[in-house]
Design a protein around this motif. Sequence first.
Motif, mmCIF file in Angstrom:
data_model
loop_
_atom_site.group_PDB
_atom_site.id
_atom_site.type_symbol
_atom_site.label_atom_id
_atom_site.label_comp_id
_atom_site.label_asym_id
_atom_site.label_seq_id
_atom_site.Cartn_x
_atom_site.Cartn_y
_atom_site.Cartn_z
ATOM 1 N N SER A 129 0.608 -1.060 -0.052
ATOM 2 C CA SER A 129 -0.204 -0.205 0.215
ATOM 3 C C SER A 129 1.130 1.048 0.114
ATOM 4 C CB SER A 129 -0.949 -0.133 0.779
ATOM 5 O OG SER A 129 -1.641 -0.968 0.647
ATOM 6 N N ALA A 130 2.000 1.194 0.748
ATOM 7 C CA ALA A 130 2.815 2.558 0.387
ATOM 8 C C ALA A 130 3.076 2.199 -0.510
ATOM 9 C CB ALA A 130 4.192 2.228 1.311
ATOM 10 N N LEU A 131 4.463 1.848 -1.375
ATOM 11 C CA LEU A 131 4.685 1.870 -2.345
ATOM 12 C C LEU A 131 3.268 2.195 -3.347
ATOM 13 C CD1 LEU A 131 7.108 0.466 -1.288
ATOM 14 C CD2 LEU A 131 6.871 -0.743 -3.264
ATOM 15 N N ASN A 132 2.224 2.060 -3.559
ATOM 16 C CA ASN A 132 0.912 2.109 -4.562
ATOM 17 C C ASN A 132 0.532 3.450 -3.971
ATOM 18 O OD1 ASN A 132 1.107 -0.389 -5.699
ATOM 19 N ND2 ASN A 132 -1.152 -0.972 -4.216
ATOM 20 N N HIS A 133 0.590 3.813 -3.314
ATOM 21 C CA HIS A 133 0.607 5.362 -2.394
ATOM 22 C C HIS A 133 1.176 6.299 -3.101
ATOM 23 C CE1 HIS A 133 -1.855 8.485 -0.391
ATOM 24 N NE2 HIS A 133 -0.739 9.263 -0.038
ATOM 25 N N HIS A 134 2.780 5.805 -2.736
ATOM 26 C CA HIS A 134 4.132 6.676 -2.958
ATOM 27 C C HIS A 134 4.911 5.502 -4.048
ATOM 28 C CE1 HIS A 134 7.290 9.299 -1.754
ATOM 29 N NE2 HIS A 134 6.928 9.744 -0.927
ATOM 30 N N PRO A 135 4.886 6.263 -4.564
ATOM 31 C CA PRO A 135 5.875 4.851 -5.500
ATOM 32 C C PRO A 135 6.999 5.403 -5.624
ATOM 33 C CG PRO A 135 4.358 6.291 -7.387
ATOM 34 C CD PRO A 135 4.154 6.584 -5.735
ATOM 35 N N HIS A 136 7.185 6.593 -5.791
ATOM 36 C CA HIS A 136 8.233 8.068 -5.870
ATOM 37 C C HIS A 136 9.451 7.415 -4.295
ATOM 38 C CE1 HIS A 136 11.094 10.842 -6.971
ATOM 39 N NE2 HIS A 136 10.780 11.771 -6.056
ATOM 40 N N ILE A 137 10.204 7.238 -4.757
ATOM 41 C CA ILE A 137 11.556 6.985 -3.662
ATOM 42 C C ILE A 137 11.539 5.792 -3.619
ATOM 43 C CG2 ILE A 137 12.160 7.468 -1.868
ATOM 44 C CD1 ILE A 137 11.827 10.254 -1.763
ATOM 45 N N LEU A 138 9.936 5.096 -3.123
ATOM 46 C CA LEU A 138 9.961 3.926 -1.986
ATOM 47 C C LEU A 138 10.175 2.685 -2.979
ATOM 48 C CD1 LEU A 138 7.267 4.166 -0.594
ATOM 49 C CD2 LEU A 138 9.330 4.281 0.245
ATOM 50 N N SER A 139 9.799 2.816 -4.636
ATOM 51 C CA SER A 139 9.563 1.661 -5.487
ATOM 52 C C SER A 139 11.019 1.967 -6.359
ATOM 53 C CB SER A 139 8.748 2.261 -6.629
ATOM 54 O OG SER A 139 8.500 3.350 -7.568
ATOM 55 N N GLU A 140 12.011 2.208 -6.254
ATOM 56 C CA GLU A 140 12.804 2.677 -6.616
ATOM 57 C C GLU A 140 14.117 1.235 -6.179
ATOM 58 O OE1 GLU A 140 14.817 6.491 -6.504
ATOM 59 O OE2 GLU A 140 13.655 7.476 -7.806
ATOM 60 N N LEU A 141 13.242 0.725 -5.086
ATOM 61 C CA LEU A 141 14.029 -0.626 -4.244
ATOM 62 C C LEU A 141 15.683 0.353 -4.153
ATOM 63 C CD1 LEU A 141 12.531 -3.431 -5.365
ATOM 64 C CD2 LEU A 141 11.386 -1.981 -3.523
ATOM 65 N N ARG A 142 16.163 1.345 -3.712
ATOM 66 C CA ARG A 142 17.427 1.314 -3.914
ATOM 67 C C ARG A 142 18.228 1.287 -2.877
ATOM 68 N NH1 ARG A 142 17.010 7.600 -4.853
ATOM 69 N NH2 ARG A 142 15.858 8.291 -2.686
ATOM 70 N N GLY A 143 17.582 0.910 -1.427
ATOM 71 C CA GLY A 143 18.324 1.227 0.088
ATOM 72 C C GLY A 143 18.987 -0.748 -0.422
ATOM 73 N N ASN A 144 19.415 -0.493 0.781
ATOM 74 C CA ASN A 144 20.978 -1.359 1.100
ATOM 75 C C ASN A 144 19.754 -2.520 1.675
ATOM 76 O OD1 ASN A 144 22.950 -3.939 2.124
ATOM 77 N ND2 ASN A 144 23.530 -2.420 3.530
ATOM 78 N N LYS A 145 19.776 -3.484 1.195
ATOM 79 C CA LYS A 145 18.229 -5.326 0.909
ATOM 80 C C LYS A 145 19.248 -5.401 2.603
ATOM 81 C CE LYS A 145 20.706 -8.857 -0.628
ATOM 82 N NZ LYS A 145 20.728 -9.988 -1.796
ATOM 83 N N ASN A 146 20.382 -5.147 3.481
ATOM 84 C CA ASN A 146 21.052 -5.829 4.526
ATOM 85 C C ASN A 146 21.177 -4.701 5.334
ATOM 86 O OD1 ASN A 146 21.552 -8.942 3.558
ATOM 87 N ND2 ASN A 146 23.423 -7.903 2.177
ATOM 88 N N ARG A 147 20.251 -3.804 5.420
ATOM 89 C CA ARG A 147 20.422 -2.670 6.192
ATOM 90 C C ARG A 147 20.148 -2.808 7.521
ATOM 91 N NH1 ARG A 147 17.734 1.249 4.425
ATOM 92 N NH2 ARG A 147 15.703 0.740 5.470
ATOM 93 N N TYR A 152 11.731 -4.021 3.037
ATOM 94 C CA TYR A 152 11.945 -2.418 3.887
ATOM 95 C C TYR A 152 13.095 -1.792 3.820
ATOM 96 C CZ TYR A 152 7.099 -2.917 5.695
ATOM 97 O OH TYR A 152 5.372 -3.086 5.346
ATOM 98 N N SER A 153 14.598 -2.465 4.161
ATOM 99 C CA SER A 153 15.632 -2.220 3.680
ATOM 100 C C SER A 153 15.679 -1.480 2.828
ATOM 101 C CB SER A 153 16.402 -2.904 4.148
ATOM 102 O OG SER A 153 16.273 -3.658 5.578
ATOM 103 N N MET A 154 15.223 -2.008 1.069
ATOM 104 C CA MET A 154 15.132 -1.499 -0.477
ATOM 105 C C MET A 154 14.560 -0.578 -0.121
ATOM 106 S SD MET A 154 15.724 -4.933 -2.801
ATOM 107 C CE MET A 154 14.533 -5.643 -1.961
ATOM 108 N N ALA A 155 12.647 -0.449 0.497
ATOM 109 C CA ALA A 155 11.577 0.563 -0.440
ATOM 110 C C ALA A 155 12.379 1.829 0.763
ATOM 111 C CB ALA A 155 10.813 0.003 0.080
ATOM 112 N N PHE A 156 12.212 1.964 1.767
ATOM 113 C CA PHE A 156 12.636 2.788 2.536
ATOM 114 C C PHE A 156 14.168 3.054 3.293
ATOM 115 C CE2 PHE A 156 8.030 0.993 4.050
ATOM 116 C CZ PHE A 156 7.595 2.272 3.519
ATOM 117 N N SER A 157 14.798 3.786 2.102
ATOM 118 C CA SER A 157 15.943 3.862 1.617
ATOM 119 C C SER A 157 17.163 4.912 2.661
ATOM 120 C CB SER A 157 16.710 3.703 -0.040
ATOM 121 O OG SER A 157 15.279 4.692 -0.769
ATOM 122 N N ASP A 158 16.071 6.081 3.402
ATOM 123 C CA ASP A 158 17.092 6.872 4.011
ATOM 124 C C ASP A 158 15.455 7.159 4.874
ATOM 125 O OD1 ASP A 158 18.455 9.171 3.987
ATOM 126 O OD2 ASP A 158 16.274 10.823 3.294
#
Length: 331
Positions: free
Chosen positions: A153-171, A231-237
């Motif tokens: 739901s968060a990615l559907n509502h806020h695709p900008h940033i979140l859908s880039e999945l640019r965070g470190n997956k092991n964070r 969550y690590s990848m989507a919420f990168s900052d």
Amino acid sequence: MTVDIKLRALLEISKDNDDVNIHEWAIEVTTAFRYAEKNIRTLSYMIPAAINATIVQEKIIKQAIFSVTGGIEEPDSENSSRNIMNAIESGSGGGLGYNLEETLTGDLENSLMRFEIMATVPELFAGLQVYMSAILTTAWTSFEILTGDLWESALNHHPHILSELRGNKNRIFSQTRPKGNAAADSSGGATDKSVPLQLLQQYSYNLEASMGSILRQSQSFDRLEGIRAAYSMAFSDDSNEIDGILARKNIDAINGVRNLLVHQGGRIDSRYLKSVSRIEGTPSGQIGAQLLLDGQTVADMVNDLITAGYDLIQAVDQWVQRHPDKRRTDS
């Protein structure tokens, strides 16, 4: 067998969290989790409510017989039996001094106390272990579903940033490891972002409001490692609060117990002992022995999961509010 099974602690499983304040985009997810919480609580009350139902029914029948016959023996005549049934029906509404609904829900502690006494019977003790296992595994499944639904739901509502999945997956995972023993892989999110034609057609070639639904298919929300990675990848900052919730040690403990119950039937192995060795208060035992649960442990773990679920909803909602998508004007 003398074991303090602490069943009465099951009555401590959380009530509704009506004070959760979230924005419109997260209402559906929050409502679903609330219903799941109610189902968990209903399951935990099932055995004492069944005992109370039996006790109340017996009392009503005996008093109805006495009011009709003046004795305690069931009559043979059809007329007397009919009168007894009428008395029972009026009794269930309070005519014999019993409010059935109030009695079923008002004496649960005494019912659980009776079960605690009877838990010295090996067969009953084993059954109660299965019962408590069912409560715990149901709670864990509800938590898993929440994390997936909320992420989507968060990615559907806020695709900008979140859908880039640019965070470190092991964070987040690395925060649960002792210092010097963190995951070596520090790469960004490695996930397939290509979209099959069938999905494009399913969403009418409009992906802006469907990125979470599409990308969810490449994530694994049925494993704690997969939840943390997603969550690590989507919420990168600006993700400290979200990270802190998903890195809680009690979540690792519950995950370890759940996995042992589901995959090993509760039989303790070296993998389980290693996974919970750093977490104080986690049920333990000898390799090859059956893991023993008690009501207090189960209630504490279920409450921890419910709390983590609502905390995560609020943390994600607050993240969305702090990072408004300029292409959206709704909340």
